[in-house]
Design a protein around this motif. Structure first.
Motif, PDB file in Angstrom:
ATOM      1  N   ASP A 181       0.829  -1.205   0.000  1.00  0.00           N
ATOM      2  CA  ASP A 181       0.000   0.000   0.000  1.00  0.00           C
ATOM      3  C   ASP A 181       0.866   1.259   0.000  1.00  0.00           C
ATOM      4  OD1 ASP A 181      -2.272  -1.543   0.002  1.00  0.00           O
ATOM      5  OD2 ASP A 181      -2.649  -1.319   2.160  1.00  0.00           O
ATOM      6  N   GLU A 182       1.922   1.246   0.805  1.00  0.00           N
ATOM      7  CA  GLU A 182       2.806   2.422   0.858  1.00  0.00           C
ATOM      8  C   GLU A 182       3.543   2.618  -0.459  1.00  0.00           C
ATOM      9  OE1 GLU A 182       6.180   4.472   3.706  1.00  0.00           O
ATOM     10  OE2 GLU A 182       5.708   2.359   3.990  1.00  0.00           O
ATOM     11  N   VAL A 183       4.016   1.528  -1.047  1.00  0.00           N
ATOM     12  CA  VAL A 183       4.719   1.626  -2.337  1.00  0.00           C
ATOM     13  C   VAL A 183       3.785   2.168  -3.413  1.00  0.00           C
ATOM     14  CG1 VAL A 183       5.741   0.237  -4.176  1.00  0.00           C
ATOM     15  CG2 VAL A 183       6.463  -0.111  -1.824  1.00  0.00           C
ATOM     16  N   ASN A 184       2.552   1.681  -3.454  1.00  0.00           N
ATOM     17  CA  ASN A 184       1.584   2.166  -4.437  1.00  0.00           C
ATOM     18  C   ASN A 184       1.255   3.639  -4.228  1.00  0.00           C
ATOM     19  OD1 ASN A 184       1.345  -0.222  -5.893  1.00  0.00           O
ATOM     20  ND2 ASN A 184      -0.285  -0.995  -4.583  1.00  0.00           N
ATOM     21  N   ALA A 185       1.132   4.053  -2.976  1.00  0.00           N
ATOM     22  CA  ALA A 185       0.835   5.458  -2.683  1.00  0.00           C
ATOM     23  C   ALA A 185       1.988   6.359  -3.107  1.00  0.00           C
ATOM     24  CB  ALA A 185       0.540   5.632  -1.191  1.00  0.00           C
ATOM     25  N   ARG A 207      13.256  11.455  12.077  1.00  0.00           N
ATOM     26  CA  ARG A 207      13.409  12.912  12.003  1.00  0.00           C
ATOM     27  C   ARG A 207      13.601  13.367  10.562  1.00  0.00           C
ATOM     28  NH1 ARG A 207      17.421  13.474  17.115  1.00  0.00           N
ATOM     29  NH2 ARG A 207      15.826  13.410  18.726  1.00  0.00           N
ATOM     30  N   ARG A 208      14.405  12.636   9.811  1.00  0.00           N
ATOM     31  CA  ARG A 208      14.614  12.983   8.401  1.00  0.00           C
ATOM     32  C   ARG A 208      13.318  12.816   7.610  1.00  0.00           C
ATOM     33  NH1 ARG A 208      19.475   9.769   6.179  1.00  0.00           N
ATOM     34  NH2 ARG A 208      18.963  10.950   4.319  1.00  0.00           N
ATOM     35  N   THR A 209      12.544  11.794   7.934  1.00  0.00           N
ATOM     36  CA  THR A 209      11.262  11.585   7.267  1.00  0.00           C
ATOM     37  C   THR A 209      10.322  12.753   7.547  1.00  0.00           C
ATOM     38  OG1 THR A 209      11.500   9.192   7.455  1.00  0.00           O
ATOM     39  CG2 THR A 209       9.289  10.023   7.061  1.00  0.00           C
ATOM     40  N   ALA A 210      10.262  13.177   8.796  1.00  0.00           N
ATOM     41  CA  ALA A 210       9.402  14.306   9.163  1.00  0.00           C
ATOM     42  C   ALA A 210       9.840  15.588   8.449  1.00  0.00           C
ATOM     43  CB  ALA A 210       9.414  14.505  10.672  1.00  0.00           C
ATOM     44  N   ALA A 211      11.142  15.799   8.324  1.00  0.00           N
ATOM     45  CA  ALA A 211      11.639  16.994   7.630  1.00  0.00           C
ATOM     46  C   ALA A 211      11.267  16.950   6.148  1.00  0.00           C
ATOM     47  CB  ALA A 211      13.150  17.102   7.792  1.00  0.00           C
ATOM     48  N   LEU A 212      11.390  15.789   5.526  1.00  0.00           N
ATOM     49  CA  LEU A 212      11.002  15.673   4.116  1.00  0.00           C
ATOM     50  C   LEU A 212       9.502  15.871   3.945  1.00  0.00           C
ATOM     51  CD1 LEU A 212      13.132  12.844   2.515  1.00  0.00           C
ATOM     52  CD2 LEU A 212      12.916  15.185   1.775  1.00  0.00           C
ATOM     53  N   GLN A 213       8.720  15.344   4.856  1.00  0.00           N
ATOM     54  CA  GLN A 213       7.280  15.532   4.771  1.00  0.00           C
ATOM     55  C   GLN A 213       6.916  17.015   4.854  1.00  0.00           C
ATOM     56  OE1 GLN A 213       5.737  13.028   7.893  1.00  0.00           O
ATOM     57  NE2 GLN A 213       5.670  11.218   6.575  1.00  0.00           N
ATOM     58  N   LYS A 214       7.577  17.738   5.742  1.00  0.00           N
ATOM     59  CA  LYS A 214       7.348  19.181   5.847  1.00  0.00           C
ATOM     60  C   LYS A 214       7.704  19.882   4.556  1.00  0.00           C
ATOM     61  CE  LYS A 214       7.665  20.620  10.626  1.00  0.00           C
ATOM     62  NZ  LYS A 214       8.464  21.339  11.614  1.00  0.00           N
ATOM     63  N   SER A 215       8.817  19.485   3.975  1.00  0.00           N
ATOM     64  CA  SER A 215       9.265  20.118   2.741  1.00  0.00           C
ATOM     65  C   SER A 215       8.287  19.872   1.601  1.00  0.00           C
ATOM     66  CB  SER A 215      10.657  19.598   2.386  1.00  0.00           C
ATOM     67  OG  SER A 215      11.141  20.222   1.237  1.00  0.00           O
ATOM     68  N   VAL A 216       7.822  18.635   1.465  1.00  0.00           N
ATOM     69  CA  VAL A 216       6.848  18.324   0.409  1.00  0.00           C
ATOM     70  C   VAL A 216       5.552  19.084   0.660  1.00  0.00           C
ATOM     71  CG1 VAL A 216       5.428  16.502  -0.592  1.00  0.00           C
ATOM     72  CG2 VAL A 216       7.830  16.073  -0.159  1.00  0.00           C
ATOM     73  N   ASN A 254      -1.001  13.075   1.013  1.00  0.00           N
ATOM     74  CA  ASN A 254      -1.614  12.812   2.314  1.00  0.00           C
ATOM     75  C   ASN A 254      -1.716  11.312   2.573  1.00  0.00           C
ATOM     76  OD1 ASN A 254      -2.777  13.646   4.727  1.00  0.00           O
ATOM     77  ND2 ASN A 254      -4.825  13.371   3.909  1.00  0.00           N
ATOM     78  N   GLU A 255      -2.041  10.540   1.545  1.00  0.00           N
ATOM     79  CA  GLU A 255      -2.108   9.080   1.693  1.00  0.00           C
ATOM     80  C   GLU A 255      -0.731   8.493   1.987  1.00  0.00           C
ATOM     81  OE1 GLU A 255      -3.674   5.098  -0.630  1.00  0.00           O
ATOM     82  OE2 GLU A 255      -3.871   7.042  -1.614  1.00  0.00           O
ATOM     83  N   VAL A 256       0.304   9.030   1.336  1.00  0.00           N
ATOM     84  CA  VAL A 256       1.674   8.569   1.611  1.00  0.00           C
ATOM     85  C   VAL A 256       2.024   8.812   3.073  1.00  0.00           C
ATOM     86  CG1 VAL A 256       4.117   9.024   1.143  1.00  0.00           C
ATOM     87  CG2 VAL A 256       2.508   8.843  -0.753  1.00  0.00           C
ATOM     88  N   PHE A 257       1.692  10.002   3.555  1.00  0.00           N
ATOM     89  CA  PHE A 257       2.016  10.335   4.949  1.00  0.00           C
ATOM     90  C   PHE A 257       1.214   9.472   5.927  1.00  0.00           C
ATOM     91  CE2 PHE A 257       3.246  14.982   3.777  1.00  0.00           C
ATOM     92  CZ  PHE A 257       4.343  14.501   3.096  1.00  0.00           C
TER      93      PHE A 257
END
Length: 168
Positions: free
Chosen positions: A76-80, A128-137, A162-165
């Motif tokens: 599901d995550e890969v598809n999103a 933490r890196r994931t959260a920073a990338l999410q903020k950037s996107v 939003n589905e990816v997150f």
């Protein structure tokens, strides 16, 4: 609360104590009666083996269910992520290039999360890196929304991100 090896050793000790107690009680009973009776050993062995088969079946069922759930969550995550990457191609050029690059970085970081399994310090850094990338996107989505709030393309991209997150 106890380490797994302590529980393992405790179970082994309890098993050996039960075996020894049965041996001592059997010898005591044999000395007391002076003759040996044949008991329903076959029935007891069959019952014990049946219970063992049941416990093994439950264990494999639980493991299989957990494996299937993890596999489905990964798919599901890969598809999103794939959908978000494709929808990023519909964005205007500065945002398209940047968000696709950020999604590629996001995939690398998510792969790093699987590599950091069992290492709490590395796992925290990856989160933490994931959260920073999410903020950037998400900042790119906000910038696009400011230019045109009624664009269905931007809404599609925002919902896929939003589905990816959510799946992360």
């Amino acid at each position: 609360r106890f380490p797994l090896w302590v529980i393992f050793v405790l179970m082994i000790v309890i098993s050996f104590l039960a075996i020894e107690a049965g041996l001592i009680m059997g010898k005591w009973h044999l000395r007391r009666t002076q003759r040996e009776h044949e008991g329903p050993v076959g029935t007891v062995v069959g019952a014990v083996l049946g219970l063992l088969a049941f416990v093994i079946a439950l264990t494999f069922s639980a493991a299989s269910t957990r494996f299937d759930a993890r596999k489905q969550a990964l798919l599901d995550e890969v598809n999103a992520i794939g959908t978000a990457y494709l929808r990023a191609g519909l964005l205007p050029d500065p945002h398209k290039t940047i968000t696709r690059g950020l999604l590629r970085d996001y995939v690398e970081i998510r792969l790093g999360m699987y590599r950091a399994y069992g290492q709490p310090d590395k796992l925290l850094m990856v989160q933490r890196r994931t959260a920073a990338l999410q903020k950037s996107v998400w900042s790119h989505i906000e910038a696009l929304a400011e230019t045109d709030r009624h664009s269905p393309i931007y809404a599609l991209f925002a919902s896929s991100i939003n589905e990816v997150f959510d799946l992360q």
